[in-house]
Scaffold this active site. Structure first.
Site, PDB file in Angstrom:
ATOM      1  N   SER A   1      31.967 -31.228   9.483  1.00 50.37           N
ATOM      2  CA  SER A   1      32.940 -32.195  10.174  1.00 50.37           C
ATOM      3  C   SER A   1      33.876 -31.722  11.145  1.00 50.37           C
ATOM      4  O   SER A   1      34.442 -32.578  11.973  1.00 50.37           O
ATOM      5  CB  SER A   1      33.318 -33.428   9.265  1.00 50.37           C
TER       6      SER A   1
ATOM      7  N   LYS B   1      33.380 -32.309  14.570  1.00 51.61           N
ATOM      8  CA  LYS B   1      33.836 -33.418  15.469  1.00 51.61           C
ATOM      9  C   LYS B   1      35.025 -33.514  16.413  1.00 51.61           C
ATOM     10  O   LYS B   1      35.080 -34.267  17.187  1.00 51.61           O
ATOM     11  CB  LYS B   1      33.949 -34.557  14.293  1.00 51.61           C
TER      12      LYS B   1
ATOM     13  N   TYR C   1      23.714 -34.717  15.767  1.00 56.57           N
ATOM     14  CA  TYR C   1      24.938 -34.965  14.886  1.00 56.57           C
ATOM     15  C   TYR C   1      24.535 -33.652  13.758  1.00 56.57           C
ATOM     16  O   TYR C   1      25.757 -33.078  13.377  1.00 56.57           O
ATOM     17  CB  TYR C   1      25.043 -35.953  14.356  1.00 56.57           C
TER      18      TYR C   1
ATOM     19  N   TYR D   1      39.688 -38.486   6.092  1.00 56.92           N
ATOM     20  CA  TYR D   1      39.181 -39.751   5.686  1.00 56.92           C
ATOM     21  C   TYR D   1      40.111 -40.400   4.684  1.00 56.92           C
ATOM     22  O   TYR D   1      41.323 -40.577   5.124  1.00 56.92           O
ATOM     23  CB  TYR D   1      37.738 -39.494   4.961  1.00 56.92           C
TER      24      TYR D   1
ATOM     25  N   VAL E   1      32.652 -30.781   4.735  1.00 62.78           N
ATOM     26  CA  VAL E   1      32.010 -30.619   3.425  1.00 62.78           C
ATOM     27  C   VAL E   1      31.658 -29.188   3.231  1.00 62.78           C
ATOM     28  O   VAL E   1      31.376 -28.955   1.896  1.00 62.78           O
ATOM     29  CB  VAL E   1      31.337 -31.525   3.128  1.00 62.78           C
TER      30      VAL E   1
HETATM   31  N1  GLN Z   1      27.123 -33.298   8.048  1.00 59.13           N
HETATM   32  C1  GLN Z   1      28.127 -33.992   6.902  1.00 59.13           C
HETATM   33  C2  GLN Z   1      27.605 -35.365   6.629  1.00 59.13           C
HETATM   34  O1  GLN Z   1      27.378 -36.089   7.650  1.00 59.13           O
HETATM   35  C3  GLN Z   1      29.655 -34.119   7.452  1.00 59.13           C
HETATM   36  C4  GLN Z   1      30.541 -34.674   6.380  1.00 59.13           C
HETATM   37  C5  GLN Z   1      31.931 -33.877   6.423  1.00 59.13           C
HETATM   38  O2  GLN Z   1      31.930 -32.731   6.660  1.00 59.13           O
HETATM   39  N2  GLN Z   1      32.769 -34.628   6.091  1.00 59.13           N
HETATM   40  O3  GLN Z   1      27.472 -36.089   5.695  1.00 59.13           O
END
Ligand code: GLN
Length: 305
Positions: free
Chosen positions: A61, A64, A188, A240, A258
């Site tokens: 993520s 992003k 994505y 988050y 993650v």
């Molecule tokens: N690719 C992961 C997902 O879409 C990204 C989530 C994350 O890094 N928080 O679940």
């Protein structure tokens, strides 16, 4: 700086035991939870590193943040018609708010918001164009042409991405996505599967610490007002339902992934990347957050200083 980084890692090391490696993406479950690395890039573009700072990991993520910068440059403020900029207080893959808020994600850093951003970045081009833009930005700013997508992780995400597809279909039903669901989720998954080391990531994020300009070359990567706004979104939404805790403990705009990475921005000072794969319940690296907390305590770089 070498001493500061070594101290931050020493303070963080015991926290590895407090977390758990992401296993909902099978390729990520295989990563060694004892890994721990940190890197800092300064205003001259110089990069310091300690621990496992040269080993590439899945940025997940953290991507992003970079697609947000690219999409804002491509479509401008009209991006905000399809995605908000309020903290969600929910998990990264939560679907609950999407129904009551008519398919408009709360912010660009939760999964549905990031998919809206990617959809806008794709525009009327093939999905892979968004990935080409992302890789060009990351390679240029990391000063490393080797940055690329880890195909095994991308495949693993695509094979298990039911939840993200559900989020995308839900938004599609509200008219929030211009492209096909599969085009958007494929792009994505690929952006999340980019692999980078702490050193590369710290260097790549440096423009966010200097009002959108690469401080070494002086080249504008994004407009100053966009860099400031991206930092504000990172501060409020980057972790988050753990964003308040991160701001409380670290006091820097940050973005977790993650894969266990965190990119943190110390405006006017530099950019920090940490990596340790064991995550807390909200998907933020447990030892990574502890390392940043120790670094800020020592340097005084909190934006609330
Ligand atoms: N690719 C992961 C997902 O879409 C990204 C989530 C994350 O890094 N928080 O679940």
């Amino acid at each position: 700086m070498d001493d500061i980084l070594a101290e931050a890692l020493a303070a963080a090391a015991p926290h590895r035991a407090a977390g758990k490696v992401a296993d909902y993406i099978p390729a990520l479950a295989k990563v060694d939870p004892s890994k721990l690395g940190i890197a800092f890039a300064d205003k001259g573009g110089r990069v310091w590193g300690a621990g496992d700072c040269d080993e590439p990991f899945s940025i997940q993520s953290i991507s992003k943040v970079f697609t947000l910068a690219l999409a804002l440059d491509r479509v401008g403020a009209k991006l905000w018609e399809r995605v908000g900029r309020e903290p969600s207080g929910s998990a990264f893959n939560s679907i609950v708010q999407l129904e009551s808020e008519r398919g408009k994600p709360r912010n660009p850093l939760i999964n549905p918001g990031a998919m809206v951003v990617t959809d806008q970045l794709i525009g009327d081009r093939p999905g892979e164009a968004a990935i080409a833009d992302l890789l060009a930005l990351l390679r240029a700013q990391a000063r490393d042409e080797s940055v690329t997508v880890d195909e095994e992780v991308a495949h693993s995400e695509a094979a298990t991405g039911a939840r993200n597809r559900a989020l995308a279909w839900f938004m599609k039903s509200f008219g929030m996505l211009s492209n096909d669901v599969e085009t958007v989720v494929e792009a994505y998954f690929r952006q999340c599967s980019v692999a980078m080391s702490c050193r590369q990531l710290a260097r790549a994020g440096l423009f966010l610490a200097f009002d959108g300009r690469d401080p070494e070359s002086g080249v504008e990567v994004t407009a100053w007002h966009r860099a400031r706004r991206i930092n504000s979104v990172m501060m409020l939404c980057g972790h988050y339902d753990n964003s308040g805790e991160f701001a409380f403990r670290v006091g820097l705009p940050g973005k977790s992934g993650v894969g266990g990475g965190i990119l943190a921005i110390a405006p006017g000072h530099g950019s920090i990347a940490v990596w340790s794969p064991a995550l807390n319940a909200s998907g933020t690296s447990a030892a990574g957050a502890a390392a940043l907390e120790a670094l800020v305590e020592r340097t005084g770089w909190s934006v609330f200083f």
